[in-house]
Structures are given as structure tokens and as C-alpha cells.
Design an enzyme around this catalytic site. Structure first.
Site, mmCIF file in Angstrom:
data_model
loop_
_atom_site.group_PDB
_atom_site.id
_atom_site.type_symbol
_atom_site.label_atom_id
_atom_site.label_comp_id
_atom_site.label_asym_id
_atom_site.label_seq_id
_atom_site.Cartn_x
_atom_site.Cartn_y
_atom_site.Cartn_z
ATOM 1 N N ASN A 109 1.809 -1.709 -6.259
ATOM 2 C CA ASN A 109 1.398 -1.284 -4.915
ATOM 3 C C ASN A 109 1.984 0.089 -4.625
ATOM 4 O OD1 ASN A 109 0.410 -1.578 -2.185
ATOM 5 N ND2 ASN A 109 2.516 -2.013 -1.544
ATOM 6 N N HIS A 111 3.395 2.379 -1.288
ATOM 7 C CA HIS A 111 3.817 2.219 0.101
ATOM 8 C C HIS A 111 4.363 3.566 0.594
ATOM 9 C CE1 HIS A 111 5.281 0.105 3.627
ATOM 10 N NE2 HIS A 111 6.400 0.797 3.513
HETATM 11 C C1 GRF Z 1 -1.564 4.667 1.949
HETATM 12 O O1 GRF Z 1 -0.723 5.366 2.833
HETATM 13 C C2 GRF Z 1 -0.781 3.659 1.162
HETATM 14 O O2 GRF Z 1 0.528 4.062 0.884
HETATM 15 C C3 GRF Z 1 -0.761 2.463 2.083
HETATM 16 O O3 GRF Z 1 -2.033 2.472 2.698
HETATM 17 C C4 GRF Z 1 -2.562 3.788 2.691
HETATM 18 C C5 GRF Z 1 -3.876 3.721 1.993
HETATM 19 O O4 GRF Z 1 -4.574 4.939 2.015
HETATM 20 N N1 GRF Z 1 -0.467 1.265 1.346
HETATM 21 P P1 GRF Z 1 -5.856 5.133 1.084
HETATM 22 O O5 GRF Z 1 -6.828 4.017 1.428
HETATM 23 O O6 GRF Z 1 -5.406 5.048 -0.337
HETATM 24 O O7 GRF Z 1 -6.392 6.471 1.431
#
Ligand code: GRF
Length: 217
Positions: A109, A111
Site C-alpha cells: 500500500n 500512504h
Molecule cells: C494517495 O494519496 C495515496 O497515498 C492514498 O490515497 C491517495 C490516492 O491517490 N492511499 P490516487 O488515486 O493514486 O491518485
């Protein structure tokens, strides 16, 4: 080396998914995206996947009685596609313990904070409220408890006095798009080992840069 087959789970915009797909498009990249799954039919990322020629499926959690059966449907689709690694990229559903166990050490994942600080949602607002001077982002293996698990790559991002949650999120996102492909490459090259609950990466030197915020005067 055989190419690592990757499945990506999204719920929305899909910019991290796109960064992974673009990285995989390079001839020498040791991974390929075989399937994108969205739990929402209106996720903007689906059009990006289609434009890139990557197979995608909508598996809507609302079509399932419980979390376990939804997760099982995702596992089935990922298996059919031959995925050996699953990347969450803005996937907004909690995963069952069973799913985490099935994909243990093959499930990662991204984050937008330097974990273990600022788990959960509204991370950028909370960083601004807390007054931290350095934030960042983390790619990590997933364990059942939200935003926990062995850390693979982190990037540090300084906060500015006039940052808003949006400006900070945008600056962190730029780094997310760098570290997610980096983490994927390291895993696909077989250089990432989990020892205890820490990640060891073979053949890496400590980066030379040190980030101070404010910079030295
Ligand atoms: C990102 O900030 C990621 O870290 C978090 O959700 C957001 C997703 O953005 N888990 P995207 O859909 O990849 O543009």
C-alpha cells in the site's frame, strides 16, 4: 528474470496506479500490470487503465453481502489474472483478515505520511494542525490493522508555512509517484526481504542527502 505480475486495487483518481503502469511500460522494468480492479464504477482511474491498454474490472462491494465475499471475488479475479503481487493505490475499503492472510507479504500500500505517524484519513490536515515540519509518504506491506506493516520505501517532504492541505497533498503526491514504482522495482528484483517485521533491502547504500526544515542558516 521473469516479470512479476501485478494487480492494482483502486477506488478513485488512480494517479499512483498510473505511475505504476507507466513504470512497468519501460522495457527493462521487471514487473507488469495484469489487472486493475476498482470497487467503484465511476473511478477516474478506470479510464486511465483503459487508455494504457491494461485490463480492468469493476467489483462493486455493494454487490456482496459481506466484506469476506467481496474480498474473495477480488482474490478470484487476481488469481485468474495470474497476479503475484497486489498494490493498493487509493483503495478505500478495509480488507478482511482473510484477504490479508491470503496475500501476506504479496500485498502493498501507499500512504501519504511517514508511517507510523499519521495513520488513517485526513492526513495532510492533521500534519498541518500538529505543526510538523517534515511529512512524507510510505510504501509498506499490509497487515490487517490499518496502515501498519513492514516499511519498504519512504520519502520526506518539507512543509511550508503557507501550505494548505491541498498544496501539501500535491507535493507529497509527486513523491508518491516516485516511491511506489521504486518499491515495486525492488520487490520485483527480489531484493526485498521481511525479517521480523522489518524490511531489509539487498545492495542499497544510505542516501547522501539530509533534509532539514528550516534549512541551516
Ligand atoms: C494517495 O494519496 C495515496 O497515498 C492514498 O490515497 C491517495 C490516492 O491517490 N492511499 P490516487 O488515486 O493514486 O491518485
Amino acid at each position: 528474470m521473469a516479470s512479476l505480475k501485478v494487480g492494482i486495487l483502486i477506488s478513485g483518481r488512480g494517479s499512483n496506479m498510473r505511475a505504476l503502469i507507466e513504470a512497468c511500460a519501460a522495457a527493462d522494468f521487471p514487473a507488469e500490470v495484469v489487472l486493475v480492479i476498482s470497487n467503484r464504477a465511476d473511478a477516474a482511474g478506470l479510464a486511465l487503465a483503459e487508455a494504457a491498454g491494461v485490463p480492468s474490472r469493476v467489483i462493486d462491494h455493494r454487490d456482496y453481502d459481506d466484506r469476506e465475499s467481496f474480498d474473495t471475488a477480488m482474490t478470484e479475479a487476481l488469481r485468474e489474472a495470474g497476479a503475484g503481487l497486489v498494490c493498493l493505490a487509493g483503495f478505500m475499503r478495509l480488507l478482511s483478515g482473510e484477504f490479508c492472510q491470503h496475500w501476506r507479504d504479496r500485498l502493498i500500500n501507499i500512504h501519504p505520511s511517514l508511517l507510523p505517524a499519521f495513520k488513517g484519513l485526513h492526513v495532510q490536515e492533521r500534519m498541518l494542525e500538529a505543526g510538523v515540519r517534515i511529512g512524507g509518504c510510505t510504501v509498506h506491506f499490509i497487515r490487517p490493522e490499518m496502515d501498519t506493516g513492514p516499511i519498504i520505501v519512504q520519502a520526506a517532504v518539507p512543509l511550508a508555512a503557507d501550505d494548505t492541505a491541498d498544496s501539501l497533498a500535491a507535493r507529497i503526491l509527486e513523491q508518491e509517484h516516485r516511491i511506489y514504482p521504486l518499491a515495486l522495482r525492488l520487490i520485483a528484483e527480489g531484493r526485498v526481504r521481511i525479517v521480523g517485521e522489518r524490511v531489509l533491502i539487498d545492495g542499497l547504500a544510505l542516501p547522501a542527502e539530509r533534509l532539514l526544515n528550516p534549512p541551516p542558516v
